[in-house]
Design an enzyme around this catalytic site. Structure first.
Site, PDB file in Angstrom:
ATOM      1  CG  HIS A 178     -21.914  36.627   0.489  1.00 44.62           C
ATOM      2  ND1 HIS A 178     -22.233  37.949   0.356  1.00 44.62           N
ATOM      3  CD2 HIS A 178     -22.891  35.949  -0.166  1.00 44.62           C
ATOM      4  CE1 HIS A 178     -23.366  38.066  -0.335  1.00 44.62           C
ATOM      5  NE2 HIS A 178     -23.786  36.864  -0.660  1.00 44.62           N
TER       6      HIS A 178
ATOM      7  CG  ASP B  76     -13.392  40.154   5.925  1.00 42.20           C
ATOM      8  OD1 ASP B  76     -14.423  39.504   5.658  1.00 42.20           O
ATOM      9  OD2 ASP B  76     -13.360  41.076   6.760  1.00 42.20           O
TER      10      ASP B  76
HETATM   11  C1  GDG Z   1     -19.586  38.441   5.162  1.00 44.60           C
HETATM   12  C2  GDG Z   1     -18.118  38.169   4.774  1.00 44.60           C
HETATM   13  C3  GDG Z   1     -18.267  40.029   3.109  1.00 44.60           C
HETATM   14  C4  GDG Z   1     -21.333  45.775  11.841  1.00 44.60           C
HETATM   15  N1  GDG Z   1     -21.525  46.194  13.093  1.00 44.60           N
HETATM   16  C5  GDG Z   1     -22.669  46.896  13.095  1.00 44.60           C
HETATM   17  C6  GDG Z   1     -23.176  46.915  11.812  1.00 44.60           C
HETATM   18  N2  GDG Z   1     -22.338  46.199  11.061  1.00 44.60           N
HETATM   19  C7  GDG Z   1     -22.494  45.952   9.618  1.00 44.60           C
HETATM   20  C8  GDG Z   1     -21.473  46.729   8.839  1.00 44.60           C
HETATM   21  C9  GDG Z   1     -21.347  45.911   7.566  1.00 44.60           C
HETATM   22  C10 GDG Z   1     -21.664  44.489   8.033  1.00 44.60           C
HETATM   23  O1  GDG Z   1     -22.271  44.590   9.317  1.00 44.60           O
HETATM   24  C11 GDG Z   1     -20.412  43.634   8.175  1.00 44.60           C
HETATM   25  O2  GDG Z   1     -19.983  43.273   6.900  1.00 44.60           O
HETATM   26  P1  GDG Z   1     -18.527  42.736   6.574  1.00 44.60           P
HETATM   27  O3  GDG Z   1     -18.380  42.657   5.103  1.00 44.60           O
HETATM   28  O4  GDG Z   1     -17.509  43.638   7.184  1.00 44.60           O
HETATM   29  O5  GDG Z   1     -18.355  41.331   7.302  1.00 44.60           O
HETATM   30  P2  GDG Z   1     -19.213  39.939   7.552  1.00 44.60           P
HETATM   31  O6  GDG Z   1     -20.341  40.160   8.464  1.00 44.60           O
HETATM   32  O7  GDG Z   1     -18.197  38.966   8.014  1.00 44.60           O
HETATM   33  O8  GDG Z   1     -19.794  39.496   6.114  1.00 44.60           O
HETATM   34  C12 GDG Z   1     -17.459  39.460   4.283  1.00 44.60           C
HETATM   35  C13 GDG Z   1     -19.752  40.126   3.448  1.00 44.60           C
HETATM   36  O9  GDG Z   1     -20.255  38.886   3.933  1.00 44.60           O
HETATM   37  C14 GDG Z   1     -20.572  40.522   2.210  1.00 44.60           C
HETATM   38  O10 GDG Z   1     -20.375  39.623   1.172  1.00 44.60           O
HETATM   39  O11 GDG Z   1     -17.764  41.334   2.837  1.00 44.60           O
HETATM   40  O12 GDG Z   1     -16.134  39.201   3.851  1.00 44.60           O
HETATM   41  O13 GDG Z   1     -17.393  37.631   5.888  1.00 44.60           O
HETATM   42  O14 GDG Z   1     -22.308  46.299   6.638  1.00 44.60           O
HETATM   43  O15 GDG Z   1     -21.955  48.031   8.660  1.00 44.60           O
HETATM   44  N3  GDG Z   1     -24.308  47.571  11.480  1.00 44.60           N
HETATM   45  C15 GDG Z   1     -24.963  48.221  12.484  1.00 44.60           C
HETATM   46  N4  GDG Z   1     -24.523  48.222  13.777  1.00 44.60           N
HETATM   47  C16 GDG Z   1     -23.408  47.567  14.122  1.00 44.60           C
HETATM   48  O16 GDG Z   1     -23.044  47.568  15.310  1.00 44.60           O
HETATM   49  N5  GDG Z   1     -26.075  48.918  12.175  1.00 44.60           N
END
Ligand code: GDG
Length: 471
Positions: free
Chosen positions: A163, A370
């Site tokens: 990921h 990322d």
């Molecule tokens: C890893 C990799 C890759 C965030 N704040 C809240 C909330 N979120 C949710 C978002 C989104 C998720 O969390 C974050 O996903 P990301 O992809 O932006 O980042 P990472 O957590 O670092 O994830 C990344 C991912 O894995 C998938 O493979 O894209 O590169 O680092 O879905 O919506 N959700 C809620 N409240 C919040 O305050 N409900």
């Protein structure tokens, strides 16, 4: 035949407060993607339940609760888990794979814990596995596991998905245990990455360090063919694209419209992490305000930062730096009636998240690295019939797909400032056209399609690998 999902954490976590156990659903991206596969497969999920306990009664209670949901907990001592998770996973692999080489620590004790933890996963899986099963292992915590399973069950189908980014050879080779990691992964039939670039970097490392011939995206490990491919992960498009029709989201959006009347909203949403470029983004916003006095009082940066790895001193230092820099901008430009930066350090529920996405005129997403960045895709999906501009770092995997965003180098604060200006001056027609083009991509490659495509490819790869073996 079962589909065995393996990840560091289970989708449901157990919490303990004053001897009382409770459960919590962990964030659902992966779980949603897999829900489509549930109809076609007998699916079980193995991972850490979020709690350490050696009390037999407590373990039995948790096992019973989880078993009803086809979830299988793996138990660790606190010491092993700390070395495995806080140590090798998050102090070695995470910084290195995100190009923060100066933060990467190499501690042999952590490495030993990483091996032990991967072995614990393997043992737990073997209790409940047979040769017909398909294994899908997730992420950098479990890179030794494919080979460990392969040694015990030579003919099972094993897929692995990373990921986070896979780094360039020159960075990966810094890792003292680089060959072991590659050999661990080579136990899989199919290894998936978010982008073609990460896939190419991985294959290059395999060629250079293990001496294997790379043929297209394939290489042979003993007689087995291993495939490396890109599978850009998506989101639950339906859920996000329809959320702005829900009454509670509409009510929240109205509240925000009232509060921010006459002002433009820039939004950013991240887990607290140095890879997310939060300080650079604040500096870019500061530069924008400095260069554009006319926009002052007419724009607000809403920073939603979700606590993460709270016990780690480096993350505490970053939090302090963000607090100070946000305060500095507010001190410099704020008035009794206007705060340039509004900063929230907590997570919010789905309704608020959607209302924030919908209300934001600009999403400013500037990670320094990322793997993908799902927030960018969620912002796009929510903006149905509503203009908006996505400013996105070229170092997010999502930038490979979201070509109609304004792409920036997150290390260039002038470029961030300029991108904000460009976004504010963009015509509504252009915003809509770009948004629709990006929506088409995000809709087509949603998370269910991602999961199904991976499993389809895994089944094909495994059949091909087997025929190579028997020919
Ligand atoms: C890893 C990799 C890759 C965030 N704040 C809240 C909330 N979120 C949710 C978002 C989104 C998720 O969390 C974050 O996903 P990301 O992809 O932006 O980042 P990472 O957590 O670092 O994830 C990344 C991912 O894995 C998938 O493979 O894209 O590169 O680092 O879905 O919506 N959700 C809620 N409240 C919040 O305050 N409900």
């Amino acid at each position: 035949m079962k589909l065995q999902i393996v990840s560091n954490r289970l989708p449901i976590e157990i919490k303990k407060n004053k001897d009382k156990l409770s459960t919590k659903q962990t964030s659902g991206g992966l779980a949603t993607g897999l829900s489509g596969l549930r109809q076609a497969y007998d699916m079980v999920w193995t991972g850490w339940p979020g709690i350490h306990t050696s009390i037999a009664e407590e373990r039995a209670k948790i096992e019973g609760f989880m078993a009803k949901r086809n979830l299988f907990p793996v138990w660790f001592s606190q010491k092993v888990y700390k070395g495995f998770y806080n140590g090798f996973s998050n102090k070695t692999l995470w910084p290195l794979f995100h190009y923060f080489c100066q933060y990467a620590q190499f501690d042999d004790g952590h490495w030993q814990s990483y091996i032990k933890a991967n072995q614990a996963f393997c043992q737990r899986l073997l209790e409940n596995a047979d040769e017909e099963d398909i294994f899908w292992i997730h992420d950098y915590h479990l890179m030794l596991l494919p080979q460990m399973i392969r040694e015990k069950l030579p003919h099972v189908k094993i897929g692995f998905f990373l990921h986070i980014p896979f780094p360039h050879f020159e960075v990966f080779r810094l890792l003292p245990r680089r060959k072991e990691i590659l050999k661990g992964l080579a136990g899989a039939d199919l290894i998936g990455f978010h982008t073609q670039q990460y896939t190419d970097y991985f294959l290059h490392c395999v060629g250079q360090m293990l001496g294997y011939n790379i043929d297209g995206g394939n290489f042979a490990d003993k007689e087995r063919t291993v495939k490396a491919r890109s599978f850009p992960m998506g989101i639950d498009y339906k859920k996000f694209s329809e959320c702005a029709n829900e009454a509670d989201v509409i009510a929240k959006v109205k509240e925000y419209q009232k509060e921010y009347k006459g002002k433009k909203i820039i939004l950013s949403v991240d887990r607290l992490d140095y890879s997310k470029g939060i300080i650079q983004r604040l500096k870019g916003f500061d530069r924008f305000l400095e260069k554009n006095p006319a926009h002052r009082k007419k724009i607000t940066l809403l920073e939603l930062i979700v606590p993460s790895r709270v016990g780690v001193p480096q993350y505490q230092r970053l939090k302090k730096e963000i607090d100070e820099f946000s305060g500095k901008i507010n001190g410099k430009y704020g008035t009794p009636f206007w705060m340039p930066v509004r900063y929230f350090y907590r997570s919010v529920d789905f309704t608020i998240l959607c209302a924030l996405y919908y209300s934001a005129d600009i999403a400013l997403i500037t990670p320094r690295r990322d793997g993908m960045n799902l927030v960018a895709k969620e912002y796009v999906a929510v903006h149905q019939n509503r203009p908006g501009v996505l400013i996105l770092s070229e170092f997010a995997g999502a930038a490979q797909q979201l070509r109609e965003s304004i792409i920036v180098n997150p290390n260039d604060i002038n470029e961030i400032a300029q991108a904000i200006e460009t976004a504010l001056n963009m015509s509504v027609e252009e915003q809509e056209a770009r948004m629709e083009a990006m929506q088409a991509v995000v809709r087509k490659t949603d998370v269910k399609q991602w999961a199904e495509e991976f499993i389809d490819q895994l089944r094909i790869s495994a059949v091909q690998a087997e025929s190579t073996l028997h020919s």
